[in-house]
Write an enzyme that holds these catalytic residues in place. Structure first.
Site, PDB file in Angstrom:
ATOM      1  N   THR A  43       0.887  -1.264   0.105  1.00  0.00           N
ATOM      2  CA  THR A  43       0.045   0.005  -0.100  1.00  0.00           C
ATOM      3  C   THR A  43       0.873   1.173  -0.038  1.00  0.00           C
ATOM      4  O   THR A  43       0.583   2.397  -0.723  1.00  0.00           O
ATOM      5  CB  THR A  43      -0.941  -0.017   1.398  1.00  0.00           C
ATOM      6  OG1 THR A  43      -1.667  -1.206   1.427  1.00  0.00           O
ATOM      7  CG2 THR A  43      -1.831   1.186   1.253  1.00  0.00           C
ATOM      8  N   TYR A 106     -12.695  -3.587  -2.550  1.00  0.00           N
ATOM      9  CA  TYR A 106     -13.871  -3.239  -3.377  1.00  0.00           C
ATOM     10  C   TYR A 106     -14.912  -4.280  -3.859  1.00  0.00           C
ATOM     11  O   TYR A 106     -16.077  -4.038  -3.633  1.00  0.00           O
ATOM     12  CB  TYR A 106     -13.173  -2.666  -4.747  1.00  0.00           C
ATOM     13  CG  TYR A 106     -14.503  -1.883  -5.715  1.00  0.00           C
ATOM     14  CD1 TYR A 106     -14.815  -0.833  -5.501  1.00  0.00           C
ATOM     15  CD2 TYR A 106     -14.986  -2.647  -6.794  1.00  0.00           C
ATOM     16  CE1 TYR A 106     -15.911  -0.119  -6.180  1.00  0.00           C
ATOM     17  CE2 TYR A 106     -15.750  -2.038  -7.742  1.00  0.00           C
ATOM     18  CZ  TYR A 106     -16.347  -0.592  -7.191  1.00  0.00           C
ATOM     19  OH  TYR A 106     -17.399  -0.128  -8.328  1.00  0.00           O
ATOM     20  N   TYR A 132      -2.629 -10.101   4.208  1.00  0.00           N
ATOM     21  CA  TYR A 132      -2.629  -8.879   4.600  1.00  0.00           C
ATOM     22  C   TYR A 132      -3.834  -8.472   4.862  1.00  0.00           C
ATOM     23  O   TYR A 132      -4.726  -8.278   3.993  1.00  0.00           O
ATOM     24  CB  TYR A 132      -2.005  -7.996   3.424  1.00  0.00           C
ATOM     25  CG  TYR A 132      -1.822  -6.645   3.928  1.00  0.00           C
ATOM     26  CD1 TYR A 132      -1.931  -5.984   4.975  1.00  0.00           C
ATOM     27  CD2 TYR A 132      -1.589  -5.807   2.710  1.00  0.00           C
ATOM     28  CE1 TYR A 132      -2.081  -4.411   5.333  1.00  0.00           C
ATOM     29  CE2 TYR A 132      -1.488  -4.147   2.946  1.00  0.00           C
ATOM     30  CZ  TYR A 132      -1.507  -3.788   4.142  1.00  0.00           C
ATOM     31  OH  TYR A 132      -1.722  -2.554   4.393  1.00  0.00           O
ATOM     32  N   ARG A 137      -9.095  -0.254   4.873  1.00  0.00           N
ATOM     33  CA  ARG A 137      -8.963   0.085   3.400  1.00  0.00           C
ATOM     34  C   ARG A 137      -9.640  -0.763   2.493  1.00  0.00           C
ATOM     35  O   ARG A 137     -10.202  -0.473   1.324  1.00  0.00           O
ATOM     36  CB  ARG A 137      -7.194  -0.090   3.061  1.00  0.00           C
ATOM     37  CG  ARG A 137      -6.587   1.088   3.582  1.00  0.00           C
ATOM     38  CD  ARG A 137      -4.945   0.893   2.953  1.00  0.00           C
ATOM     39  NE  ARG A 137      -4.196   2.099   3.571  1.00  0.00           N
ATOM     40  CZ  ARG A 137      -4.157   3.196   2.894  1.00  0.00           C
ATOM     41  NH1 ARG A 137      -4.581   3.444   1.725  1.00  0.00           N
ATOM     42  NH2 ARG A 137      -3.259   4.259   3.295  1.00  0.00           N
ATOM     43  N   LYS A 162       0.077 -10.170   8.057  1.00  0.00           N
ATOM     44  CA  LYS A 162       0.697  -8.925   8.450  1.00  0.00           C
ATOM     45  C   LYS A 162      -1.035  -8.142   8.689  1.00  0.00           C
ATOM     46  O   LYS A 162      -1.909  -8.409   8.095  1.00  0.00           O
ATOM     47  CB  LYS A 162       0.622  -7.971   7.179  1.00  0.00           C
ATOM     48  CG  LYS A 162       1.045  -6.408   7.625  1.00  0.00           C
ATOM     49  CD  LYS A 162       1.173  -5.441   6.366  1.00  0.00           C
ATOM     50  CE  LYS A 162       1.091  -4.170   6.742  1.00  0.00           C
ATOM     51  NZ  LYS A 162       1.287  -3.178   5.367  1.00  0.00           N
ATOM     52  N   ILE A 204       5.352  -4.977   9.655  1.00  0.00           N
ATOM     53  CA  ILE A 204       5.674  -4.490   8.342  1.00  0.00           C
ATOM     54  C   ILE A 204       5.091  -2.978   8.503  1.00  0.00           C
ATOM     55  O   ILE A 204       4.097  -2.779   8.663  1.00  0.00           O
ATOM     56  CB  ILE A 204       4.934  -5.238   7.343  1.00  0.00           C
ATOM     57  CG1 ILE A 204       5.445  -6.589   7.135  1.00  0.00           C
ATOM     58  CG2 ILE A 204       4.925  -4.539   6.087  1.00  0.00           C
ATOM     59  CD1 ILE A 204       4.734  -7.463   6.084  1.00  0.00           C
TER      60      ILE A 204
END
Length: 293
Positions: A43, A106, A132, A137, A162, A204
């Site tokens: 990201t 999305y 992840y 997000r 993560k 991370i």
């Protein structure tokens, strides 16, 4: 499999294009400062604005410049399963140690869809996968029971997570549901201290782009169970963790890097823009608090 401070690297741009020269310098500096692995095209690397050709070139340059000194966890996430597999196939051939695969964004798949997505990737490429989870997000949340099911089903492929869910109880959920061998990495700098106390083994990190030595020393103190030193370093870094998100990321971290390395431009790609004056002031103050300027 991974531990310590692992920066999610920015992708430097110059005149609208990938600035390979600046990126190579950033990779070298990160390794020299004690980072234990590197993540290109996450990201923070603005992967969503890179073409596939650019995406693969960034990964290729990172692996080439690191030259085996630290493992590379290549950002391979996509909301298109086939495109994620394309990234994994390239990263495997290029020599990456693992693929960082974000929950599909999305599309908003249910847990059944997440299991199908990650299962397909694990069954069609043997590159180890770091899940992840960043629901802030992606909207989609990889729930602990889903993580446990995937890790048990594919113990050689799905090796780590993560976690940027903000839910610290999940560190224990994963550890008790899978085992201590499953590698847990914080995805939130400001939560790395309690996450490590609960059983995580590293982070991370966004902040490590700017303060790699301090972040590496912090993680080493955690690993050594030196809580007093870890807390002291965390206090130095804490304002910087929040300053990195005073504006849309990675604009603040690129601004901070441009202060430390004039050869790194603060430029970001649309729809992001360079950070505001207020964000710059917060970054400046945090850099000073950390003793970096």
């Amino acid at each position: 499999m991974f531990s310590g401070s692992i920066p999610a690297l920015v992708t430097p741009f110059r005149d609208g294009s990938f600035d390979e020269r600046a990126f190579r310098k950033l990779v070298d500096w990160q390794i020299e400062q004690g980072s234990k692995a590197l993540v290109p095209c996450g990201t923070t690397g603005e992967a969503s604005t890179l073409s596939n050709a650019e995406h693969h070139r960034v990964i290729e340059v990172c692996i080439e410049q690191a030259a085996g000194r630290v493992p590379i966890i290549a950002g391979c996430g996509s909301n298109d399963t086939m495109n994620a597999l394309l990234h994994m196939n390239f990263s495997k051939k290029a020599g990456a140690a693992a693929a960082l695969c974000v929950a599909p964004y999305y599309n908003r798949p249910k847990q059944k869809g997440l299991i199908a997505h990650f299962s397909y990737l694990a069954e069609h490429n043997d590159l180890p996968i770091v899940l992840y989870n960043v629901p802030g997000r992606t909207v989609t949340d990889i729930l602990p029971e889903t993580v446990c099911e995937l890790a048990k089903k594919y113990p050689k492929q799905i090796v780590a997570i993560k976690d940027a869910s903000g839910d610290l109880s999940r560190v224990t959920d994963h550890r008790m549901g899978i085992g201590k061998h499953f590698c847990q990495l914080s995805g939130d700098d400001e939560l790395a201290l309690p996450a490590n106390a609960a059983g995580a083994v590293g982070c991370i990190s966004v902040t490590a782009n700017v303060a790699p030595a301090l972040c590496a020393e912090f993680q080493a103190a955690c690993a050594a169970n030196d809580l007093a030193r870890a807390r002291e370093l965390n206090d130095r870094l804490y304002p910087l963790h929040y300053a990195m998100f005073e504006d849309a990321s990675p604009a603040p971290v690129k601004y901070a890097l441009s202060r430390l390395f004039p050869e790194i431009s603060p430029a970001v790609r649309l729809p992001l823009v360079e950070c505001s004056d207020e964000a710059k002031a917060a970054v400046d103050a945090a850099l000073e608090h950390a003793g970096l300027v």
